[in-house]
Design an enzyme around this catalytic site. Structure first.
Site, PDB file in Angstrom:
ATOM      1  N   ASN A  12     -17.664  30.739   5.681  1.00 42.09           N
ATOM      2  CA  ASN A  12     -17.504  29.499   5.778  1.00 42.09           C
ATOM      3  C   ASN A  12     -17.224  28.632   4.354  1.00 42.09           C
ATOM      4  OD1 ASN A  12     -17.740  26.430   6.398  1.00 42.09           O
ATOM      5  ND2 ASN A  12     -18.287  26.912   8.254  1.00 42.09           N
ATOM      6  N   ASP A  14     -16.275  25.624   4.049  1.00 41.37           N
ATOM      7  CA  ASP A  14     -16.181  23.887   4.196  1.00 41.37           C
ATOM      8  C   ASP A  14     -16.792  23.360   2.863  1.00 41.37           C
ATOM      9  OD1 ASP A  14     -15.456  24.252   6.571  1.00 41.37           O
ATOM     10  OD2 ASP A  14     -17.464  23.684   7.517  1.00 41.37           O
ATOM     11  N   HIS A  15     -18.002  23.790   2.400  1.00 45.66           N
ATOM     12  CA  HIS A  15     -18.688  23.107   1.265  1.00 45.66           C
ATOM     13  C   HIS A  15     -17.788  23.145  -0.321  1.00 45.66           C
ATOM     14  CE1 HIS A  15     -21.238  21.250   4.040  1.00 45.66           C
ATOM     15  NE2 HIS A  15     -21.283  22.510   4.538  1.00 45.66           N
ATOM     16  N   ARG A  23     -15.055  14.084  -5.703  1.00 46.99           N
ATOM     17  CA  ARG A  23     -14.285  13.358  -6.607  1.00 46.99           C
ATOM     18  C   ARG A  23     -12.824  12.852  -6.420  1.00 46.99           C
ATOM     19  NH1 ARG A  23     -16.042  14.390 -12.079  1.00 46.99           N
ATOM     20  NH2 ARG A  23     -14.282  13.120 -12.906  1.00 46.99           N
ATOM     21  N   HIS A  48     -14.166  24.271   9.143  1.00 47.03           N
ATOM     22  CA  HIS A  48     -14.446  23.261  10.411  1.00 47.03           C
ATOM     23  C   HIS A  48     -13.626  21.903  10.006  1.00 47.03           C
ATOM     24  CE1 HIS A  48     -17.842  20.816  12.759  1.00 47.03           C
ATOM     25  NE2 HIS A  48     -16.528  20.436  12.934  1.00 47.03           N
ATOM     26  N   ARG A  50     -13.641  18.472  10.638  1.00 44.58           N
ATOM     27  CA  ARG A  50     -14.148  17.432  11.351  1.00 44.58           C
ATOM     28  C   ARG A  50     -13.499  16.091  11.718  1.00 44.58           C
ATOM     29  NH1 ARG A  50     -20.445  18.246  11.129  1.00 44.58           N
ATOM     30  NH2 ARG A  50     -20.405  15.901  11.943  1.00 44.58           N
ATOM     31  N   ARG A  54     -14.848  14.991   6.402  1.00 45.49           N
ATOM     32  CA  ARG A  54     -15.722  15.087   5.222  1.00 45.49           C
ATOM     33  C   ARG A  54     -15.490  16.059   4.344  1.00 45.49           C
ATOM     34  NH1 ARG A  54     -21.353  15.451   8.098  1.00 45.49           N
ATOM     35  NH2 ARG A  54     -20.756  13.815   9.049  1.00 45.49           N
ATOM     36  N   GLU A  75     -12.962  26.024  13.152  1.00 47.75           N
ATOM     37  CA  GLU A  75     -14.176  25.336  14.085  1.00 47.75           C
ATOM     38  C   GLU A  75     -13.865  23.889  14.415  1.00 47.75           C
ATOM     39  OE1 GLU A  75     -17.848  25.366  11.905  1.00 47.75           O
ATOM     40  OE2 GLU A  75     -18.612  27.259  12.429  1.00 47.75           O
ATOM     41  N   THR A 106     -24.041  20.502  11.200  1.00 42.66           N
ATOM     42  CA  THR A 106     -24.293  20.711  13.002  1.00 42.66           C
ATOM     43  C   THR A 106     -25.478  21.057  13.249  1.00 42.66           C
ATOM     44  OG1 THR A 106     -21.916  21.818  12.778  1.00 42.66           O
ATOM     45  CG2 THR A 106     -23.221  22.198  14.856  1.00 42.66           C
ATOM     46  N   GLU A 156     -21.401  32.249  19.839  1.00 44.21           N
ATOM     47  CA  GLU A 156     -22.048  32.339  18.537  1.00 44.21           C
ATOM     48  C   GLU A 156     -23.495  31.566  18.879  1.00 44.21           C
ATOM     49  OE1 GLU A 156     -21.683  30.904  14.191  1.00 44.21           O
ATOM     50  OE2 GLU A 156     -19.794  31.059  15.207  1.00 44.21           O
ATOM     51  N   HIS A 199     -25.721  29.991  10.984  1.00 41.83           N
ATOM     52  CA  HIS A 199     -26.220  28.702  10.725  1.00 41.83           C
ATOM     53  C   HIS A 199     -27.261  29.016   9.845  1.00 41.83           C
ATOM     54  CE1 HIS A 199     -25.776  24.382  10.738  1.00 41.83           C
ATOM     55  NE2 HIS A 199     -26.964  24.275  10.828  1.00 41.83           N
ATOM     56  N   GLY A 200     -27.475  28.767   8.702  1.00 43.56           N
ATOM     57  CA  GLY A 200     -28.523  28.543   7.770  1.00 43.56           C
ATOM     58  C   GLY A 200     -29.202  29.978   7.173  1.00 43.56           C
ATOM     59  N   GLY A 221     -21.862  30.074   5.346  1.00 41.26           N
ATOM     60  CA  GLY A 221     -21.177  29.335   4.480  1.00 41.26           C
ATOM     61  C   GLY A 221     -22.005  28.849   3.203  1.00 41.26           C
TER      62      GLY A 221
END
Length: 251
Positions: A12, A14-15, A23, A48, A50, A54, A75, A106, A156, A199-200, A221
């Site tokens: 993932n 996303d981040h 920025r 994802h 959203r 974001r 996602e 999430t 999932e 997740h995590g 991710g």
């Protein structure tokens, strides 16, 4: 049972977009991260989109669809807007997740039982468009049964509780959660569903999950992006790939 072949790794990105958007610049580029993940052995890319945009933006999805050589897992929340975007791009897979504007990330799996009729109608055009449909749920019999009834291809399983208990050193409760995940992976497989999890997950807790023989894919991710800051993204992904393969071989 014997493991169902190689355990796939979905990364993932996303981040990477979260850092870029902090920025308002053009970098770091999520597509570049996705291509690096491909080179490091990722079997797919997850992004994802959203409602509040974001992190991943609409143009990121277009670029990923156009330029990836591995499958894209899109996602999305079960909204009309996201359905239209998914039908426009027709990604390899869509994963329906819960989404609240105020949450940091999430929080838990989707409530399928109480939305069974709505979700069944929602995913139908996505299936008809050729996307594989996944749904992100808690390791719970009723949720898995409802997911099966509405016609998804994949469930999932949410591993966040297990990962949090591990990080907090609450090992007895962690082991109980791990056993629940193991049982639900077996149950979902028995219903003919493909089983993923995520997740995590981190280096320290991934192997007991990766050893589940019914699992076909892990989606990871935030940890990998963070670890990439210190050791480089390719190196971070290769180490996760190594740990997954090691656990799979041992099982």
């Amino acid at each position: 049972m014997k493991p169902l072949g190689k355990l796939r790794l979905g990364v993932n990105i996303d981040h990477v977009a979260t850092v870029r958007n902090a920025r308002g610049s053009q970098y770091p580029d999520p597509l570049r991260a996705a291509k690096m993940a491909e080179e490091a052995g990722a079997d797919g890319i997850t992004a994802h989109l959203r409602e509040d945009r974001r992190h991943i933006l609409d143009q990121d999805i277009q670029r990923l669809v156009d330029q990836l050589s591995v499958p894209l897992n899109f996602e999305m929340a079960a909204t009309e807007e996201m359905q239209k975007i998914a039908l426009l791009h027709k990604p390899h897979a869509v994963c329906i997740v819960p989404e609240k504007r105020e949450e940091r990330t999430t929080e838990g799996g989707l409530e399928v039982v109480k939305q069974e009729d709505h979700l069944g109608h929602f995913i139908e055009p996505l299936r008809e468009a050729g996307s594989r449909v996944s749904i992100f749920i808690e390791p719970d019999y009723k949720q898995i049964e409802a997911a099966s009834r509405i016609g998804v291809h994949i469930v999932e399983l949410h591993t966040g509780t297990y990962c949090d208990l591990h990080a907090e050193g609450r090992f007895s409760k962690r082991n109980t959660e791990l056993e629940s995940l193991r049982e639900m992976a077996s149950f979902a497989h028995s219903l003919g569903l493909e089983v993923h999890a995520g997740h995590g997950l981190t280096y320290s807790c991934v192997q007991p999950i990766a050893a589940f023989p019914e699992l076909r894919e892990l989606n990871i991710g935030h940890f990998l992006i963070g670890e990439g800051v210190f050791r480089g993204l390719k190196s971070a992904i290769k180490e996760m790939r190594r740990l997954m393969d090691e656990a799979r071989a041992a099982s």
